[in-house]
Design a protein around this motif. Structure first.
Motif, PDB file in Angstrom:
ATOM      1  N   ILE A   1      -5.409  14.883   0.152  1.00 24.68           N
ATOM      2  CA  ILE A   1      -4.456  14.111   0.936  1.00 24.68           C
ATOM      3  C   ILE A   1      -5.044  13.935   2.327  1.00 24.68           C
ATOM      4  O   ILE A   1      -5.519  14.931   2.905  1.00 24.68           O
ATOM      5  N   PRO A   2      -5.060  12.717   2.853  1.00 23.64           N
ATOM      6  CA  PRO A   2      -4.428  11.514   2.357  1.00 23.64           C
ATOM      7  C   PRO A   2      -5.195  10.823   1.229  1.00 23.64           C
ATOM      8  O   PRO A   2      -6.417  10.853   1.189  1.00 23.64           O
ATOM      9  N   THR A   3      -4.402  10.170   0.361  1.00 21.07           N
ATOM     10  CA  THR A   3      -4.942   9.228  -0.616  1.00 21.07           C
ATOM     11  C   THR A   3      -4.130   7.954  -0.468  1.00 21.07           C
ATOM     12  O   THR A   3      -2.909   8.016  -0.330  1.00 21.07           O
ATOM     13  N   LEU A   4      -4.838   6.829  -0.479  1.00 21.34           N
ATOM     14  CA  LEU A   4      -4.169   5.534  -0.350  1.00 21.34           C
ATOM     15  C   LEU A   4      -4.318   4.779  -1.666  1.00 21.34           C
ATOM     16  O   LEU A   4      -5.419   4.697  -2.217  1.00 21.34           O
ATOM     17  N   SER A   5      -3.206   4.247  -2.128  1.00 20.87           N
ATOM     18  CA  SER A   5      -3.245   3.392  -3.313  1.00 20.87           C
ATOM     19  C   SER A   5      -3.146   1.944  -2.849  1.00 20.87           C
ATOM     20  O   SER A   5      -2.201   1.576  -2.139  1.00 20.87           O
ATOM     21  N   HIS A   6      -4.144   1.140  -3.214  1.00 24.86           N
ATOM     22  CA  HIS A   6      -4.167  -0.265  -2.778  1.00 24.86           C
ATOM     23  C   HIS A   6      -4.801  -1.115  -3.871  1.00 24.86           C
ATOM     24  O   HIS A   6      -5.929  -0.812  -4.302  1.00 24.86           O
ATOM     25  N   ASP A   7      -4.082  -2.136  -4.295  1.00 21.75           N
ATOM     26  CA  ASP A   7      -4.611  -3.056  -5.313  1.00 21.75           C
ATOM     27  C   ASP A   7      -5.094  -2.322  -6.556  1.00 21.75           C
ATOM     28  O   ASP A   7      -6.193  -2.610  -7.069  1.00 21.75           O
TER      29      ASP A   7
ATOM     30  N   SER B   1       0.087  16.980   7.458  1.00 22.70           N
ATOM     31  CA  SER B   1      -1.366  16.930   7.214  1.00 22.70           C
ATOM     32  C   SER B   1      -2.103  16.218   8.352  1.00 22.70           C
ATOM     33  O   SER B   1      -1.824  15.052   8.657  1.00 22.70           O
ATOM     34  N   PRO B   2      -3.072  16.896   8.995  1.00 31.25           N
ATOM     35  CA  PRO B   2      -3.785  16.271  10.116  1.00 31.25           C
ATOM     36  C   PRO B   2      -4.563  15.035   9.691  1.00 31.25           C
ATOM     37  O   PRO B   2      -4.631  14.040  10.419  1.00 31.25           O
ATOM     38  N   ASN B   3      -5.127  15.106   8.493  1.00 26.49           N
ATOM     39  CA  ASN B   3      -5.942  13.978   8.026  1.00 26.49           C
ATOM     40  C   ASN B   3      -5.063  12.786   7.641  1.00 26.49           C
ATOM     41  O   ASN B   3      -5.470  11.637   7.777  1.00 26.49           O
ATOM     42  N   SER B   4      -3.843  13.079   7.195  1.00 29.09           N
ATOM     43  CA  SER B   4      -2.919  11.981   6.902  1.00 29.09           C
ATOM     44  C   SER B   4      -2.460  11.300   8.184  1.00 29.09           C
ATOM     45  O   SER B   4      -2.243  10.081   8.186  1.00 29.09           O
ATOM     46  N   TRP B   5      -2.300  12.064   9.246  1.00 30.30           N
ATOM     47  CA  TRP B   5      -1.903  11.419  10.506  1.00 30.30           C
ATOM     48  C   TRP B   5      -2.971  10.433  10.972  1.00 30.30           C
ATOM     49  O   TRP B   5      -2.664   9.388  11.539  1.00 30.30           O
ATOM     50  N   ARG B   6      -4.229  10.763  10.705  1.00 30.19           N
ATOM     51  CA  ARG B   6      -5.305   9.813  11.030  1.00 30.19           C
ATOM     52  C   ARG B   6      -5.096   8.509  10.261  1.00 30.19           C
ATOM     53  O   ARG B   6      -5.178   7.409  10.824  1.00 30.19           O
TER      54      ARG B   6
ATOM     55  N   MET C   1       0.845  -1.194   0.000  1.00 38.15           N
ATOM     56  CA  MET C   1       0.000   0.000   0.000  1.00 38.15           C
ATOM     57  C   MET C   1       0.872   1.231   0.000  1.00 38.15           C
ATOM     58  O   MET C   1       1.940   1.253   0.602  1.00 38.15           O
ATOM     59  N   LEU C   2       0.367   2.245  -0.671  1.00 36.35           N
ATOM     60  CA  LEU C   2       1.133   3.475  -0.794  1.00 36.35           C
ATOM     61  C   LEU C   2       0.270   4.629  -0.298  1.00 36.35           C
ATOM     62  O   LEU C   2      -0.860   4.815  -0.772  1.00 36.35           O
ATOM     63  N   LEU C   3       0.798   5.371   0.654  1.00 36.71           N
ATOM     64  CA  LEU C   3       0.060   6.514   1.201  1.00 36.71           C
ATOM     65  C   LEU C   3       0.678   7.800   0.652  1.00 36.71           C
ATOM     66  O   LEU C   3       1.867   8.060   0.858  1.00 36.71           O
ATOM     67  N   TYR C   4      -0.125   8.570  -0.063  1.00 34.91           N
ATOM     68  CA  TYR C   4       0.341   9.876  -0.534  1.00 34.91           C
ATOM     69  C   TYR C   4       0.174  10.875   0.609  1.00 34.91           C
ATOM     70  O   TYR C   4      -0.913  11.005   1.176  1.00 34.91           O
ATOM     71  N   ASP C   5       1.273  11.552   0.926  1.00 37.67           N
ATOM     72  CA  ASP C   5       1.227  12.462   2.074  1.00 37.67           C
ATOM     73  C   ASP C   5       1.956  13.768   1.755  1.00 37.67           C
ATOM     74  O   ASP C   5       2.938  13.779   1.009  1.00 37.67           O
ATOM     75  N   LEU C   6       1.480  14.835   2.355  1.00 34.56           N
ATOM     76  CA  LEU C   6       2.063  16.165   2.121  1.00 34.56           C
ATOM     77  C   LEU C   6       3.304  16.387   2.976  1.00 34.56           C
ATOM     78  O   LEU C   6       3.337  15.982   4.145  1.00 34.56           O
ATOM     79  N   VAL C   7       4.280  17.091   2.417  1.00 36.70           N
ATOM     80  CA  VAL C   7       5.451  17.493   3.196  1.00 36.70           C
ATOM     81  C   VAL C   7       5.654  19.004   3.083  1.00 36.70           C
ATOM     82  O   VAL C   7       5.250  19.623   2.103  1.00 36.70           O
ATOM     83  N   ASN C   8       6.308  19.552   4.109  1.00 32.52           N
ATOM     84  CA  ASN C   8       6.643  20.979   4.096  1.00 32.52           C
ATOM     85  C   ASN C   8       8.084  21.158   3.589  1.00 32.52           C
ATOM     86  O   ASN C   8       8.694  20.206   3.072  1.00 32.52           O
ATOM     87  N   ALA C   9       8.624  22.350   3.764  1.00 29.30           N
ATOM     88  CA  ALA C   9       9.963  22.634   3.225  1.00 29.30           C
ATOM     89  C   ALA C   9      11.024  21.733   3.839  1.00 29.30           C
ATOM     90  O   ALA C   9      12.035  21.424   3.200  1.00 29.30           O
TER      91      ALA C   9
ATOM     92  N   GLU D   1       4.013   2.081   2.315  1.00 29.99           N
ATOM     93  CA  GLU D   1       5.061   3.042   1.967  1.00 29.99           C
ATOM     94  C   GLU D   1       4.419   4.407   1.842  1.00 29.99           C
ATOM     95  O   GLU D   1       3.204   4.511   1.655  1.00 29.99           O
ATOM     96  N   VAL D   2       5.259   5.435   1.939  1.00 24.48           N
ATOM     97  CA  VAL D   2       4.747   6.801   1.864  1.00 24.48           C
ATOM     98  C   VAL D   2       5.345   7.486   0.640  1.00 24.48           C
ATOM     99  O   VAL D   2       6.541   7.353   0.383  1.00 24.48           O
ATOM    100  N   ARG D   3       4.497   8.148  -0.126  1.00 23.79           N
ATOM    101  CA  ARG D   3       4.989   8.955  -1.254  1.00 23.79           C
ATOM    102  C   ARG D   3       4.782  10.424  -0.881  1.00 23.79           C
ATOM    103  O   ARG D   3       3.648  10.879  -0.683  1.00 23.79           O
TER     104      ARG D   3
END
Ligand SMILES: N[C@@H](CCC(=O)N[C@@H](CS)C(=O)NCC(=O)O)C(=O)O
Length: 227
Positions: A54-60, A15-20, A1-9, A33-35
């Motif tokens: 974000i978050p978006t999860l890629s699975h199957d 991202s609060p919703n990604s932490w969930r 599984m791949l989790l798309y997540d936001l990063v800062n500088a 894994e995290v992208r």
């Protein structure tokens, strides 16, 4: 599984919703894994269809967007792992709690740290973030955050339902953490990674709970670079 997540500088995940979603995956003991992406990368994630967040999860081969939908998807796809959202009425009450966290925790924190968050972003994201959030809040980021020293006490008071619930602690969900904890904690990670502003007093039971959440899953949240 791949989790798309936001990063800062500084390439920290804010991202609060990604932490969930991240804690939901860890709760179930699932490998992922995290992208890392910037706001400017989000339109490039989808292969047609609705705008993703974000978050978006890629699975199957499938993309699941929205943290609640991800939790539901994980419960369905991995029925033998600890459940996040109970069936029936309890699940609806948990959704109500999500809305409370979104309005009171995220809404309150935004008015205390959003200018700091802007400053912490990759320069490539700053103009988009400012324009979209100033439209959303109908004011400048500077005005949104102004006077926060005088307003933070009202935010702390607004957390009273959480404080009362923690009286039965150590977690919102009781002896063990659960999805309600992650729903509330995401907002505090948003602040921790984005701003040095002190949200909670050290003697607040909410502070002690936040510390416990930081330590979960081998300190997954504590390891993230704080502002
Ligand atoms: N309800 C959604 C909200 C997701 C959301 O708004 N995510 C923000 C980042 S925390 C986002 O992707 N924003 C995209 C943008 O502002 O362009 C969830 O819980 O996942």
């Amino acid at each position: 599984m791949l989790l798309y997540d936001l990063v800062n500088a500084k390439r920290a995940h804010f991202s609060p919703n990604s932490w969930r979603a991240r804690l939901a995956l860890l709760h179930k003991g699932l490998a992922f894994e995290v992208r890392d992406v910037l706001f400017g990368d989000i339109p490039g994630i989808h292969s047609g269809g609705d705008k993703l967040t974000i978050p978006t999860l890629s699975h199957d081969g499938k993309l699941v967007t929205d943290s609640w939908a991800i939790a539901q998807h994980l419960d369905t796809a991995f029925p033998d792992t600890p459940r996040l959202i109970p069936a029936g009425a309890e699940g609806h009450v948990l959704k109500f709690f999500q809305y409370w966290a979104q309005t009171t925790i995220h809404g309150g924190i935004a008015r205390l740290i959003l200018k700091d968050l802007h400053d912490s972003l990759d320069p490539a994201d700053q103009a988009y973030f400012r324009a979209s959030r100033e439209k959303m809040y109908k004011t400048t980021l500077e005005d949104l955050q102004a006077g926060r020293e005088d307003r933070v006490d009202a935010f702390r008071k607004s957390l009273q339902p959480l404080r009362l619930a923690l009286g039965d602690g150590p977690y919102i969900c009781g002896e063990q953490p659960g999805y309600a904890d992650y729903l509330a904690f995401g907002g505090f990670m948003w602040a921790r990674v984005s701003s040095p502003f002190q949200l909670l007093l050290a003697d607040d039971p909410v502070h002690a709970w936040r510390e416990r959440c930081l330590d979960l899953y081998e300190g997954a949240a504590r390891r993230e670079r704080a502002a």
